[in-house]
Design an enzyme around this catalytic site. Structure first.
Site, PDB file in Angstrom:
ATOM      1  N   LYS A 166       0.981  -1.202   0.324  1.00  0.00           N
ATOM      2  CA  LYS A 166       0.179  -0.162   0.064  1.00  0.00           C
ATOM      3  C   LYS A 166       0.997   0.549  -0.029  1.00  0.00           C
ATOM      4  O   LYS A 166       0.293   2.541  -0.745  1.00  0.00           O
ATOM      5  CB  LYS A 166      -0.893  -0.299   1.422  1.00  0.00           C
ATOM      6  CG  LYS A 166      -0.557  -0.531   2.589  1.00  0.00           C
ATOM      7  CD  LYS A 166      -1.874  -0.149   3.649  1.00  0.00           C
ATOM      8  CE  LYS A 166      -1.306  -0.867   4.473  1.00  0.00           C
ATOM      9  NZ  LYS A 166      -0.572  -0.141   5.609  1.00  0.00           N
ATOM     10  N   ARG A 169      -8.645  -0.070  10.263  1.00  0.00           N
ATOM     11  CA  ARG A 169      -7.874  -0.634  10.945  1.00  0.00           C
ATOM     12  C   ARG A 169      -8.446  -1.798  11.277  1.00  0.00           C
ATOM     13  O   ARG A 169      -8.669  -3.073  11.997  1.00  0.00           O
ATOM     14  CB  ARG A 169      -6.662  -0.815  11.174  1.00  0.00           C
ATOM     15  CG  ARG A 169      -5.094  -1.063  10.514  1.00  0.00           C
ATOM     16  CD  ARG A 169      -4.253  -0.803  11.366  1.00  0.00           C
ATOM     17  NE  ARG A 169      -3.458  -1.198  10.982  1.00  0.00           N
ATOM     18  CZ  ARG A 169      -2.047  -0.801   9.556  1.00  0.00           C
ATOM     19  NH1 ARG A 169      -2.347   0.440   9.644  1.00  0.00           N
ATOM     20  NH2 ARG A 169      -1.140  -1.121   9.945  1.00  0.00           N
ATOM     21  N   ARG A 207      12.921  -5.795   3.082  1.00  0.00           N
ATOM     22  CA  ARG A 207      11.696  -4.202   3.395  1.00  0.00           C
ATOM     23  C   ARG A 207      13.124  -3.130   4.139  1.00  0.00           C
ATOM     24  O   ARG A 207      13.249  -3.075   4.832  1.00  0.00           O
ATOM     25  CB  ARG A 207      10.864  -4.041   3.967  1.00  0.00           C
ATOM     26  CG  ARG A 207      10.353  -2.479   3.573  1.00  0.00           C
ATOM     27  CD  ARG A 207       8.512  -2.882   3.268  1.00  0.00           C
ATOM     28  NE  ARG A 207       7.466  -2.869   4.748  1.00  0.00           N
ATOM     29  CZ  ARG A 207       6.410  -3.254   5.031  1.00  0.00           C
ATOM     30  NH1 ARG A 207       6.036  -2.588   4.135  1.00  0.00           N
ATOM     31  NH2 ARG A 207       6.610  -3.410   6.124  1.00  0.00           N
ATOM     32  N   ARG A 224      12.224  -1.067   9.232  1.00  0.00           N
ATOM     33  CA  ARG A 224      11.590  -0.808  10.554  1.00  0.00           C
ATOM     34  C   ARG A 224      11.428  -1.407  11.232  1.00  0.00           C
ATOM     35  O   ARG A 224      12.273  -2.670  11.072  1.00  0.00           O
ATOM     36  CB  ARG A 224       9.969  -0.823   9.380  1.00  0.00           C
ATOM     37  CG  ARG A 224       9.548   0.246   8.897  1.00  0.00           C
ATOM     38  CD  ARG A 224       8.165   0.324   8.176  1.00  0.00           C
ATOM     39  NE  ARG A 224       7.261  -0.700   9.156  1.00  0.00           N
ATOM     40  CZ  ARG A 224       5.952  -0.460   8.641  1.00  0.00           C
ATOM     41  NH1 ARG A 224       5.483   0.059   7.406  1.00  0.00           N
ATOM     42  NH2 ARG A 224       5.200  -0.776   9.747  1.00  0.00           N
ATOM     43  N   ARG A 245       1.074  -8.245  13.729  1.00  0.00           N
ATOM     44  CA  ARG A 245       0.380  -7.764  12.180  1.00  0.00           C
ATOM     45  C   ARG A 245      -0.190  -8.502  11.832  1.00  0.00           C
ATOM     46  O   ARG A 245      -1.472  -7.833  11.773  1.00  0.00           O
ATOM     47  CB  ARG A 245       1.044  -6.877  11.915  1.00  0.00           C
ATOM     48  CG  ARG A 245       2.084  -5.079  12.758  1.00  0.00           C
ATOM     49  CD  ARG A 245       3.402  -5.330  11.954  1.00  0.00           C
ATOM     50  NE  ARG A 245       3.916  -4.594  11.023  1.00  0.00           N
ATOM     51  CZ  ARG A 245       4.326  -4.059  10.259  1.00  0.00           C
ATOM     52  NH1 ARG A 245       5.566  -5.472  10.442  1.00  0.00           N
ATOM     53  NH2 ARG A 245       4.423  -3.656   9.003  1.00  0.00           N
TER      54      ARG A 245
HETATM   55  P1  AMP Z   1       1.313   0.823   9.104  1.00  0.00           P
HETATM   56  O1  AMP Z   1       2.667   1.766   7.683  1.00  0.00           O
HETATM   57  O2  AMP Z   1       0.447   1.297   8.116  1.00  0.00           O
HETATM   58  O3  AMP Z   1       2.251  -1.260   8.567  1.00  0.00           O
HETATM   59  O4  AMP Z   1       1.750   1.361  10.733  1.00  0.00           O
HETATM   60  C1  AMP Z   1       2.394   0.780  11.071  1.00  0.00           C
HETATM   61  C2  AMP Z   1       2.163   0.744  12.557  1.00  0.00           C
HETATM   62  O5  AMP Z   1       1.263   1.720  13.392  1.00  0.00           O
HETATM   63  C3  AMP Z   1       0.612  -0.800  12.957  1.00  0.00           C
HETATM   64  O6  AMP Z   1       1.142  -2.177  13.207  1.00  0.00           O
HETATM   65  C4  AMP Z   1       0.446  -0.392  14.313  1.00  0.00           C
HETATM   66  O7  AMP Z   1       1.080  -0.274  15.494  1.00  0.00           O
HETATM   67  C5  AMP Z   1       0.349   1.269  14.021  1.00  0.00           C
HETATM   68  N1  AMP Z   1      -1.044   1.229  12.903  1.00  0.00           N
HETATM   69  C6  AMP Z   1      -1.341   2.690  12.125  1.00  0.00           C
HETATM   70  N2  AMP Z   1      -1.998   2.427  11.648  1.00  0.00           N
HETATM   71  C7  AMP Z   1      -3.063   2.576  12.569  1.00  0.00           C
HETATM   72  C8  AMP Z   1      -4.382   2.055  12.951  1.00  0.00           C
HETATM   73  N3  AMP Z   1      -5.030   2.726  12.107  1.00  0.00           N
HETATM   74  N4  AMP Z   1      -5.063   1.969  14.170  1.00  0.00           N
HETATM   75  C9  AMP Z   1      -4.224   1.673  15.084  1.00  0.00           C
HETATM   76  N5  AMP Z   1      -2.370   1.347  14.860  1.00  0.00           N
HETATM   77  C10 AMP Z   1      -1.958   1.667  13.942  1.00  0.00           C
END
Ligand code: AMP
Length: 212
Positions: free
Chosen positions: A14, A86, A125, A159, A170
């Site tokens: 994404k 989410r 990544r 990351r 996750r």
């Molecule tokens: P991402 O970069 O989208 O993979 O997000 C990294 C981390 O941020 C996730 O594993 C969650 O811990 C937190 N996070 C991102 N978006 C959300 C969301 N909408 N609700 C809750 N936690 C989030």
């Protein structure tokens, strides 16, 4: 151009697809990026968020909603929502917000990928603070110079939450939450499935067709 909400497991692409659409005039709203920015400020809230993210768990709805709301309130172009909603509760909160702001011209794209493929992607990544993403082991996605971003020349990072343990949490969290989310958008005739294992140019074409 219609706005887009991406719902996808981690490492489905994404971020990559969002940065490609950004160049067409979209505002990219990534809750993960905004949370990582808060962590980099080393604020009290940042430290709290850092622990949650490192474990692969979800940050509270009110924190992420506030971040998204700030971005959507004064928007003057179509948006890409990357990483929100989410959970089903976040779907309801977002639906209320989009209705209130009259931002209803959007489609929802589900990027579908199996766990083993997503895990392989996540473990190699490399990301850059400019939003670009590369891979240590996939030849077509390697940076030209090891560890350096092709786009802006900054150092690439892995990351903290792209390790196997956090990644599996996750992915499982995603699977636990996804069915009612898909059902909601299916009922509203917004949902489109895209095979995220396809070549990334092909995925971008499919997405552009959906958003025409
Ligand atoms: P991402 O970069 O989208 O993979 O997000 C990294 C981390 O941020 C996730 O594993 C969650 O811990 C937190 N996070 C991102 N978006 C959300 C969301 N909408 N609700 C809750 N936690 C989030």
């Amino acid at each position: 151009m219609k706005s887009v909400i991406f719902i996808a497991p981690p490492a489905a692409g994404k971020g990559t697809q969002s940065s490609r659409l950004e160049s067409l005039g979209y505002l990219h709203i990534s809750t993960g990026d905004m949370l990582r920015e808060e962590i980099s400020k080393k604020s009290e809230l940042g430290l709290e968020i850092e622990n949650i993210i490192a474990k692969g768990e979800l940050v509270s709805d009110d924190i992420v909603l506030k971040l998204v709301q700030n971005k959507l309130e004064n928007i003057d172009k179509p948006f890409i929502l990357d990483g929100f909603p989410r959970t089903y509760n976040q779907v309801l909160l977002l639906d209320e917000l989009l209705n209130k702001l009259n931002l209803l011209d959007y489609e929802v794209i589900y990027l579908d990928i199996p766990l083993d493929e997503a895990l392989k992607r996540a473990l190699g990544r490399l990301t850059c603070s400019c939003g670009a993403s590369f891979h240590k082991y996939i030849p077509s996605q390697m940076p030209k110079v090891e560890g350096i971003c092709d786009k802006c020349g900054k150092e690439l990072i892995s990351r903290d939450d792209d390790n196997e343990e956090a990644f599996k949490v996750r992915f499982a969290t995603f699977l636990n939450n996804i069915e009612p989310i898909k059902e909601f958008y299916q009922k509203n005739n917004k949902l489109h499935n895209v095979d995220a294992t396809l070549d990334s140019d092909k995925i971008t074409e499919e997405i552009k067709d959906i958003l025409k």
